[in-house]
Write a protein that holds these residues in place. Structure first.
Motif, PDB file in Angstrom:
ATOM      1  N   ARG A 208       0.822  -1.213   0.000  1.00  0.00           N
ATOM      2  CA  ARG A 208       0.000   0.000   0.000  1.00  0.00           C
ATOM      3  C   ARG A 208       0.854   1.260   0.000  1.00  0.00           C
ATOM      4  O   ARG A 208       0.553   2.238  -0.706  1.00  0.00           O
ATOM      5  CB  ARG A 208      -0.918  -0.024   1.226  1.00  0.00           C
ATOM      6  CG  ARG A 208      -1.849   1.187   1.303  1.00  0.00           C
ATOM      7  CD  ARG A 208      -2.986   1.106   0.309  1.00  0.00           C
ATOM      8  NE  ARG A 208      -3.720   2.354   0.258  1.00  0.00           N
ATOM      9  CZ  ARG A 208      -4.665   2.718   1.138  1.00  0.00           C
ATOM     10  NH1 ARG A 208      -4.951   1.905   2.143  1.00  0.00           N
ATOM     11  NH2 ARG A 208      -5.295   3.854   1.013  1.00  0.00           N
ATOM     12  N   LEU A 209       1.932   1.260   0.772  1.00  0.00           N
ATOM     13  CA  LEU A 209       2.778   2.449   0.829  1.00  0.00           C
ATOM     14  C   LEU A 209       3.450   2.726  -0.510  1.00  0.00           C
ATOM     15  O   LEU A 209       3.605   3.892  -0.897  1.00  0.00           O
ATOM     16  CB  LEU A 209       3.837   2.286   1.920  1.00  0.00           C
ATOM     17  CG  LEU A 209       3.352   2.385   3.367  1.00  0.00           C
ATOM     18  CD1 LEU A 209       4.512   2.218   4.334  1.00  0.00           C
ATOM     19  CD2 LEU A 209       2.636   3.704   3.615  1.00  0.00           C
ATOM     20  N   LEU A 210       3.857   1.683  -1.213  1.00  0.00           N
ATOM     21  CA  LEU A 210       4.447   1.887  -2.531  1.00  0.00           C
ATOM     22  C   LEU A 210       3.443   2.526  -3.481  1.00  0.00           C
ATOM     23  O   LEU A 210       3.778   3.426  -4.264  1.00  0.00           O
ATOM     24  CB  LEU A 210       4.940   0.552  -3.098  1.00  0.00           C
ATOM     25  CG  LEU A 210       6.249   0.007  -2.516  1.00  0.00           C
ATOM     26  CD1 LEU A 210       6.538  -1.367  -3.083  1.00  0.00           C
ATOM     27  CD2 LEU A 210       7.399   0.961  -2.787  1.00  0.00           C
ATOM     28  N   GLY A 211       2.194   2.057  -3.408  1.00  0.00           N
ATOM     29  CA  GLY A 211       1.163   2.649  -4.256  1.00  0.00           C
ATOM     30  C   GLY A 211       0.904   4.103  -3.911  1.00  0.00           C
ATOM     31  O   GLY A 211       0.788   4.956  -4.802  1.00  0.00           O
ATOM     32  N   GLU A 212       0.817   4.402  -2.613  1.00  0.00           N
ATOM     33  CA  GLU A 212       0.561   5.780  -2.198  1.00  0.00           C
ATOM     34  C   GLU A 212       1.752   6.686  -2.507  1.00  0.00           C
ATOM     35  O   GLU A 212       1.579   7.839  -2.885  1.00  0.00           O
ATOM     36  CB  GLU A 212       0.248   5.817  -0.698  1.00  0.00           C
ATOM     37  CG  GLU A 212      -1.027   5.098  -0.298  1.00  0.00           C
ATOM     38  CD  GLU A 212      -2.257   5.784  -0.853  1.00  0.00           C
ATOM     39  OE1 GLU A 212      -2.169   6.976  -1.207  1.00  0.00           O
ATOM     40  OE2 GLU A 212      -3.311   5.128  -0.936  1.00  0.00           O
ATOM     41  N   TRP A 213       2.957   6.163  -2.332  1.00  0.00           N
ATOM     42  CA  TRP A 213       4.139   6.958  -2.637  1.00  0.00           C
ATOM     43  C   TRP A 213       4.204   7.280  -4.126  1.00  0.00           C
ATOM     44  O   TRP A 213       4.548   8.400  -4.518  1.00  0.00           O
ATOM     45  CB  TRP A 213       5.386   6.194  -2.216  1.00  0.00           C
ATOM     46  CG  TRP A 213       6.664   6.930  -2.489  1.00  0.00           C
ATOM     47  CD1 TRP A 213       7.205   7.949  -1.770  1.00  0.00           C
ATOM     48  CD2 TRP A 213       7.554   6.710  -3.591  1.00  0.00           C
ATOM     49  NE1 TRP A 213       8.383   8.376  -2.341  1.00  0.00           N
ATOM     50  CE2 TRP A 213       8.617   7.634  -3.461  1.00  0.00           C
ATOM     51  CE3 TRP A 213       7.558   5.817  -4.661  1.00  0.00           C
ATOM     52  CZ2 TRP A 213       9.667   7.679  -4.368  1.00  0.00           C
ATOM     53  CZ3 TRP A 213       8.608   5.868  -5.564  1.00  0.00           C
ATOM     54  CH2 TRP A 213       9.639   6.781  -5.415  1.00  0.00           C
ATOM     55  N   SER A 214       3.848   6.318  -4.967  1.00  0.00           N
ATOM     56  CA  SER A 214       3.811   6.569  -6.407  1.00  0.00           C
ATOM     57  C   SER A 214       2.772   7.624  -6.740  1.00  0.00           C
ATOM     58  O   SER A 214       2.991   8.485  -7.605  1.00  0.00           O
ATOM     59  CB  SER A 214       3.502   5.274  -7.161  1.00  0.00           C
ATOM     60  OG  SER A 214       4.501   4.303  -6.914  1.00  0.00           O
ATOM     61  N   GLN A 215       1.638   7.573  -6.032  1.00  0.00           N
ATOM     62  CA  GLN A 215       0.602   8.576  -6.264  1.00  0.00           C
ATOM     63  C   GLN A 215       1.077   9.959  -5.828  1.00  0.00           C
ATOM     64  O   GLN A 215       0.784  10.966  -6.485  1.00  0.00           O
ATOM     65  CB  GLN A 215      -0.665   8.181  -5.494  1.00  0.00           C
ATOM     66  CG  GLN A 215      -1.867   9.077  -5.746  1.00  0.00           C
ATOM     67  CD  GLN A 215      -2.420   8.908  -7.145  1.00  0.00           C
ATOM     68  OE1 GLN A 215      -2.113   7.927  -7.827  1.00  0.00           O
ATOM     69  NE2 GLN A 215      -3.231   9.859  -7.583  1.00  0.00           N
ATOM     70  N   MET A 216       1.817  10.012  -4.729  1.00  0.00           N
ATOM     71  CA  MET A 216       2.323  11.300  -4.250  1.00  0.00           C
ATOM     72  C   MET A 216       3.309  11.911  -5.233  1.00  0.00           C
ATOM     73  O   MET A 216       3.451  13.139  -5.296  1.00  0.00           O
ATOM     74  CB  MET A 216       2.995  11.122  -2.887  1.00  0.00           C
ATOM     75  CG  MET A 216       2.037  10.834  -1.752  1.00  0.00           C
ATOM     76  SD  MET A 216       2.913  10.513  -0.203  1.00  0.00           S
ATOM     77  CE  MET A 216       3.706  12.101   0.065  1.00  0.00           C
ATOM     78  N   ARG A 217       3.985  11.082  -5.972  1.00  0.00           N
ATOM     79  CA  ARG A 217       4.926  11.597  -6.959  1.00  0.00           C
ATOM     80  C   ARG A 217       4.206  12.277  -8.119  1.00  0.00           C
ATOM     81  O   ARG A 217       4.789  13.114  -8.812  1.00  0.00           O
ATOM     82  CB  ARG A 217       5.787  10.455  -7.509  1.00  0.00           C
ATOM     83  CG  ARG A 217       6.597   9.718  -6.456  1.00  0.00           C
ATOM     84  CD  ARG A 217       7.726  10.537  -5.928  1.00  0.00           C
ATOM     85  NE  ARG A 217       8.738  10.797  -6.943  1.00  0.00           N
ATOM     86  CZ  ARG A 217       9.847  11.485  -6.752  1.00  0.00           C
ATOM     87  NH1 ARG A 217      10.069  12.031  -5.564  1.00  0.00           N
ATOM     88  NH2 ARG A 217      10.721  11.667  -7.711  1.00  0.00           N
ATOM     89  N   ARG A 218       2.939  11.883  -8.311  1.00  0.00           N
ATOM     90  CA  ARG A 218       2.183  12.464  -9.430  1.00  0.00           C
ATOM     91  C   ARG A 218       1.306  13.618  -9.002  1.00  0.00           C
ATOM     92  O   ARG A 218       0.865  14.407  -9.833  1.00  0.00           O
ATOM     93  CB  ARG A 218       1.313  11.378 -10.084  1.00  0.00           C
ATOM     94  CG  ARG A 218       2.108  10.266 -10.744  1.00  0.00           C
ATOM     95  CD  ARG A 218       1.217   9.392 -11.589  1.00  0.00           C
ATOM     96  NE  ARG A 218       0.197   8.744 -10.793  1.00  0.00           N
ATOM     97  CZ  ARG A 218       0.327   7.525 -10.281  1.00  0.00           C
ATOM     98  NH1 ARG A 218       1.465   6.847 -10.466  1.00  0.00           N
ATOM     99  NH2 ARG A 218      -0.638   6.980  -9.584  1.00  0.00           N
ATOM    100  N   GLU A 219       1.035  13.689  -7.725  1.00  0.00           N
ATOM    101  CA  GLU A 219       0.123  14.722  -7.248  1.00  0.00           C
ATOM    102  C   GLU A 219       0.834  15.620  -6.251  1.00  0.00           C
ATOM    103  O   GLU A 219       1.900  15.305  -5.733  1.00  0.00           O
ATOM    104  CB  GLU A 219      -1.094  14.078  -6.598  1.00  0.00           C
ATOM    105  CG  GLU A 219      -1.912  13.210  -7.563  1.00  0.00           C
ATOM    106  CD  GLU A 219      -3.078  12.561  -6.871  1.00  0.00           C
ATOM    107  OE1 GLU A 219      -3.224  12.770  -5.642  1.00  0.00           O
ATOM    108  OE2 GLU A 219      -3.840  11.845  -7.535  1.00  0.00           O
ATOM    109  N   ALA A 220       0.214  16.710  -5.941  1.00  0.00           N
ATOM    110  CA  ALA A 220       0.825  17.662  -5.010  1.00  0.00           C
ATOM    111  C   ALA A 220       0.724  17.194  -3.572  1.00  0.00           C
ATOM    112  O   ALA A 220       1.576  17.508  -2.755  1.00  0.00           O
ATOM    113  CB  ALA A 220       0.154  19.033  -5.138  1.00  0.00           C
ATOM    114  N   GLY A 221      -0.336  16.467  -3.243  1.00  0.00           N
ATOM    115  CA  GLY A 221      -0.522  16.003  -1.870  1.00  0.00           C
ATOM    116  C   GLY A 221      -1.336  14.751  -1.847  1.00  0.00           C
ATOM    117  O   GLY A 221      -1.697  14.194  -2.874  1.00  0.00           O
TER     118      GLY A 221
END
Length: 366
Positions: free
Chosen positions: A336-349
């Protein structure tokens, strides 16, 4: 000594050496500490409600939660270990009885099994009333069976010890959890910055999702399996229920237990009870996995089957019996953290869960 040299080399080296020494001291209890943290995070909302009802008496609330965990987790494992010790000798006696009396005749439906049915029926029929052939087939299995039973008993004893230690640690996590949470939040801020705090909340939500969805379902299936087998008079019902808890982490696990128990009852001349166990397993035990589990599990616990399988196997190898639960939990958090971290790289927050604990700045958290 130069101050910059001291700050650059001496103090970091001392901290590293101290951390290594602490790791060596705590290494025997690492799995217990890890499991206690998982339990405390999962049950923290219940602890808070209990503390409120007890008018803020934290020690009493922590003691009550510790007792509840002991009754819900430690007692069943202890009873399973005792049941294994009690039922090991009867199982060996059953095998010896087969050696003396022979096996019953194979059922006719076995012939109809595609590809292998005819061969199995013929092989079974060949050794059913031939004591010499049956003895040559079963005697080599007695030693490995005894060793496997002893190994399983040792694993259960080690798991029981780990659960006892983790239960004791849980008391202190409940009592002092708010202070621990604040310090953990400051460590995260220091090493990873403010941007990492939302990921801590995601990790917490994932842990709860795994425990509620996967582990909670496993415990429910084990309890229901034990009840059904006990009612049907199957020996070692508690031990088989404990096996169901472990096997329920894979989709085809529980049917192996209740299906095998139904076959055993059938060959013991109890077809009615065999049908009962089969229906109980198919309609009650398996319903927990197919219906209740999707209701309990949260988005944080959506873990691919292969990771669950690897988590169970790797967890057992790394942490012993308790690794059955720790392994999938760790992989779920990492996934889950890998998925969220990847999402954070694409979004501002990233949005923080409303009930997050460790991301809050006050002390009302764990």
């Amino acid at each position: 000594m130069n101050t910059s040299l001291l700050e650059r080399y001496v103090w970091p080296s001392a901290v590293v050496l101290l951390a290594m020494a602490c790791a060596l001291v705590l290494r025997p209890f690492f799995s217990a500490i890890l499991w206690s943290v998982i339990l405390a995070l999962t049950t923290w909302p219940l602890y808070k409600r209990l503390r409120e009802r007890l008018r803020g008496r934290g020690n009493l609330a922590a003691g009550s939660m510790t007792l509840l965990i002991a009754v819900a987790l430690v007692a069943p494992i202890g009873l399973a270990a005792a049941a294994m010790a009690i039922n090991a000798e009867p199982v060996i006696e059953i095998v010896r009885g087969w050696l003396d009396r022979g096996l019953p005749d194979p059922p006719e439906w076995l012939r109809t099994v595609p590809a292998v049915g005819a061969g199995l029926h013929e092989r079974w029929q060949g050794v059913a009333h031939d004591r010499a052939a049956l003895g040559s087939l079963l005697r080599p299995l007695l030693g490995p069976l005894r060793e496997a039973a002893l190994g399983a008993g040792r694993a259960l004893a080690e798991g029981l010890f780990t659960l006892v230690v983790s239960t004791v640690i849980c008391f202190f996590l409940y009592r002092d959890g708010e202070v621990v949470a604040v310090r953990c939040r400051r460590l995260v801020e220091r090493f990873a910055g403010q941007a990492a705090l939302p990921l801590v909340g995601v990790a917490e939500a994932t842990i709860r999702g795994v425990v509620y969805g996967i582990i909670g379902t496993a415990l429910a299936q084990g309890f229901l399996q034990t009840v059904g087998l006990w009612v049907a008079g199957v020996p070692g019902a508690l031990l088989l229920g404990a096996m169901t808890v472990v096997l329920s982490l894979i989709p085809v696990g529980p049917p192996l237990v209740w299906g095998g128990s139904a076959l055993w009852l059938y060959f013991q001349g109890e077809p009615a009870w065999a049908v009962f166990v089969f229906l109980w397993g198919a309609l009650v035990v398996s319903t927990v996995d197919n219906v209740i589990k999707p209701l309990l599990i949260s988005r944080g616990a959506q873990l691919p089957f292969i990771l669950v399988l690897l988590g169970v196997g790797g967890g057992v190898l790394a942490f012993g019996f308790i690794g059955v639960f720790i392994g999938p939990t760790l992989l779920a958090v990492a996934y889950r953290l890998l998925g969220e971290w990847s999402q954070m790289r694409r979004e501002a927050g990233i949005s923080v869960p409303a009930d997050s604990v460790l991301t809050r700045k006050d002390a009302d958290c764990l």
